[in-house]
Design a protein around this motif. Structure first.
Motif, PDB file in Angstrom:
ATOM      1  N   THR A 149       9.022   2.493  -8.532  1.00  0.00           N
ATOM      2  CA  THR A 149       8.093   1.801  -9.167  1.00  0.00           C
ATOM      3  C   THR A 149       6.876   2.337  -8.466  1.00  0.00           C
ATOM      4  O   THR A 149       5.771   1.811  -8.671  1.00  0.00           O
ATOM      5  N   THR A 150       7.131   3.187  -7.149  1.00  0.00           N
ATOM      6  CA  THR A 150       5.768   3.738  -6.625  1.00  0.00           C
ATOM      7  C   THR A 150       5.048   4.898  -7.374  1.00  0.00           C
ATOM      8  O   THR A 150       4.019   5.287  -6.961  1.00  0.00           O
ATOM      9  N   ASP A 184       3.421   7.052 -10.022  1.00  0.00           N
ATOM     10  CA  ASP A 184       1.851   7.097 -10.525  1.00  0.00           C
ATOM     11  C   ASP A 184       1.904   7.581 -12.324  1.00  0.00           C
ATOM     12  O   ASP A 184       1.050   6.957 -12.876  1.00  0.00           O
ATOM     13  N   VAL A 203       0.408   5.192 -14.729  1.00  0.00           N
ATOM     14  CA  VAL A 203       0.076   3.698 -14.317  1.00  0.00           C
ATOM     15  C   VAL A 203      -1.445   3.370 -14.594  1.00  0.00           C
ATOM     16  O   VAL A 203      -1.685   2.213 -14.916  1.00  0.00           O
ATOM     17  N   ALA A 204      -2.330   4.444 -14.056  1.00  0.00           N
ATOM     18  CA  ALA A 204      -3.638   3.661 -14.058  1.00  0.00           C
ATOM     19  C   ALA A 204      -4.187   3.475 -15.399  1.00  0.00           C
ATOM     20  O   ALA A 204      -5.222   2.998 -15.719  1.00  0.00           O
ATOM     21  N   PRO A 240      -2.243  -5.135  -4.532  1.00  0.00           N
ATOM     22  CA  PRO A 240      -2.076  -3.971  -5.198  1.00  0.00           C
ATOM     23  C   PRO A 240      -0.855  -3.228  -5.389  1.00  0.00           C
ATOM     24  O   PRO A 240      -0.772  -2.710  -6.322  1.00  0.00           O
ATOM     25  N   GLY A 241       0.025  -3.472  -4.111  1.00  0.00           N
ATOM     26  CA  GLY A 241       1.196  -2.562  -4.410  1.00  0.00           C
ATOM     27  C   GLY A 241       2.120  -3.341  -5.386  1.00  0.00           C
ATOM     28  O   GLY A 241       2.845  -2.917  -5.982  1.00  0.00           O
ATOM     29  N   ARG A 270       1.233  -5.157  -7.997  1.00  0.00           N
ATOM     30  CA  ARG A 270       0.706  -4.955  -9.156  1.00  0.00           C
ATOM     31  C   ARG A 270       1.221  -3.434  -9.877  1.00  0.00           C
ATOM     32  O   ARG A 270       1.634  -3.449 -10.967  1.00  0.00           O
ATOM     33  N   HIS A 271       1.084  -2.638  -8.979  1.00  0.00           N
ATOM     34  CA  HIS A 271       1.363  -1.208  -9.258  1.00  0.00           C
ATOM     35  C   HIS A 271       2.926  -1.279  -9.739  1.00  0.00           C
ATOM     36  O   HIS A 271       3.403  -0.720 -10.600  1.00  0.00           O
ATOM     37  N   ARG A 272       3.650  -1.780  -8.849  1.00  0.00           N
ATOM     38  CA  ARG A 272       5.314  -2.101  -9.273  1.00  0.00           C
ATOM     39  C   ARG A 272       5.534  -2.813 -10.446  1.00  0.00           C
ATOM     40  O   ARG A 272       6.456  -2.169 -11.198  1.00  0.00           O
ATOM     41  N   ALA A 311       4.491  -0.302 -13.395  1.00  0.00           N
ATOM     42  CA  ALA A 311       5.269   0.733 -13.463  1.00  0.00           C
ATOM     43  C   ALA A 311       6.548   0.335 -14.083  1.00  0.00           C
ATOM     44  O   ALA A 311       7.033   1.147 -15.029  1.00  0.00           O
ATOM     45  N   ASP A 326      10.884  -1.296  -3.971  1.00  0.00           N
ATOM     46  CA  ASP A 326      10.261  -0.188  -4.780  1.00  0.00           C
ATOM     47  C   ASP A 326      11.154   0.188  -5.873  1.00  0.00           C
ATOM     48  O   ASP A 326      11.003   1.204  -6.265  1.00  0.00           O
TER      49      ASP A 326
END
Length: 233
Positions: free
Chosen positions: A31-32, A34, A41-42, A62-63, A65-67, A70, A123
């Motif tokens: 899940t890291t 991009d 992901v953006a 932020p981490g 949220r990104h995971r 993703a 992750d």
């Protein structure tokens, strides 16, 4: 026995037939990343629904949220592939809770063409798809303190198994047990509402049988344990 897991990368996934009957497909995702399943992901806001976007916005780190984003991009990419839909066209709903009847039970696809389950730890995310109710769980190996905190909440036989081990050797068996238990509870839709005592799933190398369900350990990276529960035999 452990089951093999497919790897979902940045490109659009290559899928087989829609799982039906006793068939089940399991995927793992870093899940890291991009880009997940061909989707940056953006730019996830164009793919996720309003509920997913709101949940992501409420995650302060932020981490985290990104995971979250993703893993849900991966879920939608795979569901869309199995259903023949664009990922943003997949409609996600909630089943009725089996405990109280409220609309906060298992996540589901509108129409119920396929059952799915999503779990993430650190992750890593695992996703399972089947023709019957299914639950998947992945867990990082817990700390010794975390093991001690939950020992008294388990099935008495499970507590006894862990206490019979030296304290330093309980962490990996606990991860196995916890992933099996969570997979089953996700598949039934009860979650933690009825506690962790039942069913007995065991902490040894092979899951204990659970009436009416198929319970299997999944292959997982070092430092993790994962399991799958599928309705039926």
């Amino acid at each position: 026995m452990t089951e093999e897991v497919n790897q979902l990368g940045g490109e659009a996934p290559r899928l087989g037939a829609l799982p039906a009957g006793a068939a089940v497909a399991v995927w793992a995702l870093d899940t890291t990343r991009d880009v997940v399943g061909g989707h940056p992901v953006a730019e996830a806001s164009a793919v996720l629904d309003a509920g997913e976007r709101d949940r992501a916005d409420r995650l302060l780190r932020p981490g985290d949220r990104h995971r979250y984003v993703a893993s849900h991009l991966g879920l939608r990419a795979l569901l869309g592939g199995y259903l023949g839909l664009a990922p943003e066209k997949v409609t996600l709903v909630r089943e009725d809770c089996p405990c109280c009847g409220g609309a906060h039970g298992r996540p589901a696809v509108a129409g119920g063409a396929v059952h799915f389950s999503l779990s993430h730890s650190g992750d890593l995310a695992y996703l399972a798809f089947a023709g019957a109710p299914v639950g998947v769980d992945v867990e990082g190996v817990p700390s010794g303190q975390a093991v001690a905190d939950v020992l008294g909440t388990l099935h008495p036989a499970e507590t006894a198994e862990l206490l019979a081990l030296p304290e330093a050797e309980r962490r990996v068996p606990m991860a196995r047990l916890w992933s099996r238990k969570e997979a089953y509870l996700k598949a039934t839709g009860t979650g933690l509402a009825l506690g962790l005592a039942d069913p007995y799933v065991g902490s040894g190398p092979t899951p204990a049988p659970v009436t009416g369900w198929t319970l299997r350990d999944l292959s997982a990276p070092t430092g993790y344990a994962a399991a799958l529960a599928l309705a039926g035999r």
